[in-house]
Design an enzyme around this catalytic site. Structure first.
Site, PDB file in Angstrom:
ATOM      1  N   GLU A 210     -12.257  44.331 -44.263  1.00 18.85           N
ATOM      2  CA  GLU A 210     -12.705  44.909 -45.526  1.00 18.85           C
ATOM      3  C   GLU A 210     -12.783  43.899 -46.679  1.00 18.85           C
ATOM      4  O   GLU A 210     -12.136  44.079 -47.724  1.00 18.85           O
ATOM      5  CB  GLU A 210     -11.811  46.095 -45.920  1.00 18.85           C
ATOM      6  CG  GLU A 210     -11.814  47.201 -44.875  1.00 18.85           C
ATOM      7  CD  GLU A 210     -11.097  48.465 -45.313  1.00 18.85           C
ATOM      8  OE1 GLU A 210     -10.370  48.434 -46.330  1.00 18.85           O
ATOM      9  OE2 GLU A 210     -11.255  49.499 -44.646  1.00 18.85           O
ATOM     10  N   GLU A 358     -11.523  51.776 -37.950  1.00 16.26           N
ATOM     11  CA  GLU A 358     -10.504  52.545 -38.688  1.00 16.26           C
ATOM     12  C   GLU A 358     -11.097  53.872 -39.119  1.00 16.26           C
ATOM     13  O   GLU A 358     -12.218  53.928 -39.632  1.00 16.26           O
ATOM     14  CB  GLU A 358     -10.019  51.841 -39.965  1.00 16.26           C
ATOM     15  CG  GLU A 358      -9.085  50.708 -39.754  1.00 16.26           C
ATOM     16  CD  GLU A 358      -8.557  50.124 -41.071  1.00 16.26           C
ATOM     17  OE1 GLU A 358      -8.464  50.862 -42.080  1.00 16.26           O
ATOM     18  OE2 GLU A 358      -8.230  48.917 -41.067  1.00 16.26           O
TER      19      GLU A 358
HETATM   20  C1  BGC Z   1      -7.205  49.308 -44.767  1.00  9.72           C
HETATM   21  C2  BGC Z   1      -5.801  49.626 -44.326  1.00  9.72           C
HETATM   22  C3  BGC Z   1      -5.277  50.825 -45.109  1.00  9.72           C
HETATM   23  C4  BGC Z   1      -6.144  52.004 -44.753  1.00  9.72           C
HETATM   24  C5  BGC Z   1      -5.695  53.335 -45.343  1.00  9.72           C
HETATM   25  C6  BGC Z   1      -8.060  50.510 -44.991  1.00  9.72           C
HETATM   26  O1  BGC Z   1      -8.801  50.348 -46.137  1.00  9.72           O
HETATM   27  O2  BGC Z   1      -7.798  48.423 -43.851  1.00  9.72           O
HETATM   28  O3  BGC Z   1      -5.002  48.493 -44.502  1.00  9.72           O
HETATM   29  O4  BGC Z   1      -3.938  51.104 -44.843  1.00  9.72           O
HETATM   30  O5  BGC Z   1      -7.450  51.740 -45.193  1.00  9.72           O
HETATM   31  O6  BGC Z   1      -5.787  53.335 -46.734  1.00  9.72           O
END
Ligand code: BGC
Length: 446
Positions: A210, A358
């Site tokens: 990110e 993610e």
């Molecule tokens: C990030 C993580 C973060 C997750 C939840 C993402 O933007 O890569 O490090 O914990 O979102 O907020």
């Protein structure tokens, strides 16, 4: 930004404390628990015929879960985030401290991933441990990460390793960090050496996690280190990250030929209401497109999505009435994943295979988590049915962990971690996610 609680109401820099409490009472945000059975052919006959199979993911679909070093290892005092967390002016809720003590308990974490029956585990290395000072290389630290990769491989789990996840060594931050164009070459050199040493035991490398969030939160909104608010600098940091990514891909491919490499990008379902169109365009350009374009030629693009954002003529709109607001200060909006996958596919011209590296929800309500993931996965299935190459899904996160400026309050984990003893306890969502992964299909939640 997907996850990190972009200010909900205005584009002005704000501190974490100001972002809570905007939640409106509303529906719990739980999903129906019923997967949509939709026919790719769209015919009634097709629906009949395919009703039992359409909840299945394609063969070879990869199931995983993700973490990041600073959020779980503990004691990472040698990076810019540790300094930031301890600065009372930063607005951070609390310091990371021992985190989940995963530096010592990584075998427990890997056992959990194995018990869940997942095919891959995404974790990150901590650059400030590997190179505690410029030019000092810690062989012992690299050996530590090698042991993790080997333990995963021994269990049949592919190591997916991120080389930079938000944290930057103090020595690099002190000389300008990502503002300094020279950092691109410095990072690529780190990547090349690490890939040469770990190339035989990693199965996928994510270069930078990110970069759009690091640039925006750190250089525009002042909520991440170095805490600046400067539009031009933020654009410069974007460019340095693009350069760093491209150079890192080259260095990793040279040092570890055949290991798939790509970027992981935070994406948001930006929606314009009347008059918000030009804002949306600007937002998309600076937050996403510059990086989507930079993924050309990569082996995969990691899409990371948590919510939507509505934009009106004056800026970011507050949550829509009736839509639940989560602990992160943004809306419960699992549909965002599908919208962002479609956008990533379209902007990259369908030339870069996608992975959901993610997706998840910070909530104390584990049933809400199941509903969220179920709804998000239904969207993934619709994308696949429409011919998008989406090769896998990583739930964020394995553990309840250090949620950056928010501290330990938001709970994204499939597994709870006792803050005093560090004992791990899987939640019902872990069993549910495991059954989905094992079946390679959406299964009803029990
Ligand atoms: C990030 C993580 C973060 C997750 C939840 C993402 O933007 O890569 O490090 O914990 O979102 O907020």
């Amino acid at each position: 930004m997907g996850a990190l609680g972009f200010p909900a109401v205005s584009e002005r820099p704000s501190r974490v404390t100001g972002k809570h409490g905007e939640s409106e009472p509303g529906p719990s945000g739980r999903g129906s628990g019923q997967a949509t059975r939709r026919s790719p052919s769209g015919t009634a006959e097709g629906q009949e015929r395919e009703a039992t199979t359409e909840l299945e993911f394609p063969d070879g679909f990869v199931w995983g879960t993700a973490t990041a070093a600073h959020q779980i290892e503990g004691g990472n005092w040698n990076n810019d985030w540790w300094a930031w967390e301890h600065d009372p002016a930063s607005g951070c809720a609390e310091p990371s401290g021992d985190a989940c003590d995963s530096w010592n308990r990584w075998e427990d974490d890997i056992a959990l991933v194995g018990d869940l029956g997942l095919g891959t585990y995404r974790f990150s290395v901590e650059w400030s441990r590997i190179e505690p000072e410029d030019g000092e290389w810690s062989a012992a630290t690299v050996a530590h990460y090698r042991r993790q990769c080997e333990a995963l491989l021994a269990r049949g789990i592919e190591p997916t390793v991120t080389f930079h996840h938000f944290t930057t060594p103090r020595w690099l931050a002190a000389r300008g960090g990502w503002e300094d164009p020279a950092s691109a070459d410095r990072f690529a050199a780190f990547c090349g050496r690490l890939a040469a040493e770990l190339g035989d035991v990693v199965r996928r490398v994510c270069t930078i996690n990110e970069p759009n969030i690091v640039a925006t939160m750190g250089w525009l909104l002042g909520m991440f280190p170095p805490g600046k608010s400067d539009h031009d600098l933020r654009l410069r940091v974007n460019d340095v990250f693009v350069d760093a990514h491209r150079k890192a891909v080259e260095a990793i491919r040279t040092a570890a030929p055949g290991v798939p490499v790509g970027l992981t990008l935070s994406m948001t379902d930006y929606q314009a209401t009347d008059g918000g169109e030009s804002r949306r365009e600007r937002m998309l350009r600076d937050m996403e497109d510059v990086f989507l374009e930079a993924s050309e030629g990569d082996d995969f693009l990691g899409v990371q999505v948590y919510t939507r954002m509505r934009l009106g003529p004056q800026g970011i709109l507050p949550a829509e009435s009736g839509v639940p607001v989560l602990d992160m200060g943004y809306e419960y909006w699992p549909q965002a994943l599908e919208a962002c996958l479609r956008r990533a596919w379209s902007i990259t011209g369908g030339r870069v295979p996608l992975l959901v590296t993610e997706n998840g929800i910070g909530t104390g309500d584990d049933l809400q988590r199941i509903g969220f993931v179920q709804a998000a996965l239904e969207g993934v299935l619709r994308c696949v049915a429409d011919g998008l190459d989406v090769g896998g899904y990583f739930y964020w996160s394995l553990l309840d962990n250090f949620e950056w400026a928010f501290g330990y309050r938001p709970r994204f984990g499939l597994v709870a971690v006792d803050r005093r003893t560090f004992v791990r306890e899987p939640k019902p969502s872990a069993a549910w996610f495991s059954s989905v992964a094992r079946a390679n299909a959406l299964v009803p939640s029990s």
